[in-house]
Design a protein around this motif. Structure first.
Motif, PDB file in Angstrom:
ATOM      1  N   ARG A   5       0.844  -1.189   0.000  1.00 51.96           N
ATOM      2  CA  ARG A   5       0.000   0.000   0.000  1.00 51.96           C
ATOM      3  C   ARG A   5       0.883   1.243   0.000  1.00 51.96           C
ATOM      4  O   ARG A   5       2.081   1.174   0.218  1.00 51.96           O
ATOM      5  CB  ARG A   5      -0.906   0.025   1.225  1.00 51.96           C
ATOM      6  CG  ARG A   5      -0.123   0.130   2.542  1.00 51.96           C
ATOM      7  CD  ARG A   5      -1.043  -0.153   3.733  1.00 51.96           C
ATOM      8  NE  ARG A   5      -0.373  -0.006   4.998  1.00 51.96           N
ATOM      9  CZ  ARG A   5       0.387  -0.932   5.581  1.00 51.96           C
ATOM     10  NH1 ARG A   5       0.610  -2.087   4.983  1.00 51.96           N
ATOM     11  NH2 ARG A   5       0.940  -0.737   6.753  1.00 51.96           N
ATOM     12  N   GLN A   7       1.212   4.609   2.157  1.00 48.98           N
ATOM     13  CA  GLN A   7       0.784   5.097   3.453  1.00 48.98           C
ATOM     14  C   GLN A   7       0.905   6.615   3.493  1.00 48.98           C
ATOM     15  O   GLN A   7       1.456   7.225   2.582  1.00 48.98           O
ATOM     16  CB  GLN A   7       1.659   4.456   4.541  1.00 48.98           C
ATOM     17  CG  GLN A   7       0.924   4.191   5.823  1.00 48.98           C
ATOM     18  CD  GLN A   7       1.638   3.183   6.668  1.00 48.98           C
ATOM     19  OE1 GLN A   7       1.424   1.996   6.514  1.00 48.98           O
ATOM     20  NE2 GLN A   7       2.487   3.646   7.545  1.00 48.98           N
ATOM     21  N   GLN A  11       4.762   7.171   1.924  1.00 44.99           N
ATOM     22  CA  GLN A  11       5.569   6.002   2.272  1.00 44.99           C
ATOM     23  C   GLN A  11       4.993   4.779   1.578  1.00 44.99           C
ATOM     24  O   GLN A  11       3.807   4.503   1.666  1.00 44.99           O
ATOM     25  CB  GLN A  11       5.572   5.776   3.786  1.00 44.99           C
ATOM     26  CG  GLN A  11       6.411   4.589   4.205  1.00 44.99           C
ATOM     27  CD  GLN A  11       6.394   4.384   5.713  1.00 44.99           C
ATOM     28  OE1 GLN A  11       5.722   5.086   6.450  1.00 44.99           O
ATOM     29  NE2 GLN A  11       7.128   3.403   6.170  1.00 44.99           N
ATOM     30  N   ARG A  12       5.831   4.047   0.869  1.00 48.33           N
ATOM     31  CA  ARG A  12       5.382   2.866   0.125  1.00 48.33           C
ATOM     32  C   ARG A  12       5.742   1.616   0.894  1.00 48.33           C
ATOM     33  O   ARG A  12       6.887   1.429   1.288  1.00 48.33           O
ATOM     34  CB  ARG A  12       6.052   2.859  -1.255  1.00 48.33           C
ATOM     35  CG  ARG A  12       5.714   1.665  -2.099  1.00 48.33           C
ATOM     36  CD  ARG A  12       4.576   1.988  -3.049  1.00 48.33           C
ATOM     37  NE  ARG A  12       4.100   0.780  -3.675  1.00 48.33           N
ATOM     38  CZ  ARG A  12       4.359   0.429  -4.925  1.00 48.33           C
ATOM     39  NH1 ARG A  12       5.084   1.195  -5.686  1.00 48.33           N
ATOM     40  NH2 ARG A  12       3.873  -0.680  -5.419  1.00 48.33           N
ATOM     41  N   ILE A  13       4.771   0.753   1.122  1.00 48.50           N
ATOM     42  CA  ILE A  13       4.981  -0.525   1.787  1.00 48.50           C
ATOM     43  C   ILE A  13       4.913  -1.603   0.711  1.00 48.50           C
ATOM     44  O   ILE A  13       3.943  -1.679  -0.038  1.00 48.50           O
ATOM     45  CB  ILE A  13       3.892  -0.805   2.864  1.00 48.50           C
ATOM     46  CG1 ILE A  13       3.747   0.370   3.837  1.00 48.50           C
ATOM     47  CG2 ILE A  13       4.186  -2.096   3.591  1.00 48.50           C
ATOM     48  CD1 ILE A  13       4.938   0.629   4.704  1.00 48.50           C
ATOM     49  N   ASP A  59       1.821  -6.539   8.992  1.00 49.23           N
ATOM     50  CA  ASP A  59       1.269  -5.286   8.503  1.00 49.23           C
ATOM     51  C   ASP A  59       2.385  -4.309   8.159  1.00 49.23           C
ATOM     52  O   ASP A  59       2.288  -3.572   7.194  1.00 49.23           O
ATOM     53  CB  ASP A  59       0.335  -4.671   9.531  1.00 49.23           C
ATOM     54  CG  ASP A  59      -0.425  -3.480   8.975  1.00 49.23           C
ATOM     55  OD1 ASP A  59      -1.004  -3.623   7.875  1.00 49.23           O
ATOM     56  OD2 ASP A  59      -0.426  -2.431   9.611  1.00 49.23           O
ATOM     57  N   CYS A  60       3.449  -4.312   8.947  1.00 53.28           N
ATOM     58  CA  CYS A  60       4.559  -3.412   8.683  1.00 53.28           C
ATOM     59  C   CYS A  60       5.800  -3.949   9.377  1.00 53.28           C
ATOM     60  O   CYS A  60       5.744  -4.336  10.538  1.00 53.28           O
ATOM     61  CB  CYS A  60       4.227  -2.017   9.203  1.00 53.28           C
ATOM     62  SG  CYS A  60       5.400  -0.778   8.655  1.00 53.28           S
TER      63      CYS A  60
END
Length: 72
Positions: A5, A7, A11-13, A59-60
């Protein structure tokens, strides 16, 4: 690392499989992960790194990849 996603504030996850696919011309030699709780999980199988536990998955976190160039 986590659920793919974008964020807040750009910020790219990335998902684990997504990173491996980006570097598909290389061989993954080792993978380690620091999860959201700060636990270092060394030299784990990336296929099981995102196993859902009690309804919640990765999740992170911080993924550490070691890729090797394949011999031609």
């Amino acid at each position: 690392m986590g659920r793919p996603r974008v964020q807040f504030n750009g910020q790219r996850i990335f998902g684990i499989a997504e990173v491996i696919d980006i570097f598909r011309s290389l061989t993954l030699a080792e993978f380690s992960l620091v999860d959201a709780h700060g636990t270092l999980r060394e030299r784990i199988d990336p296929a099981v790194a995102d196993i859902r536990e009690e309804g919640a998955g990765l999740d992170c976190g911080l993924g550490m990849f070691v890729f090797q160039k394949t011999a031609d």
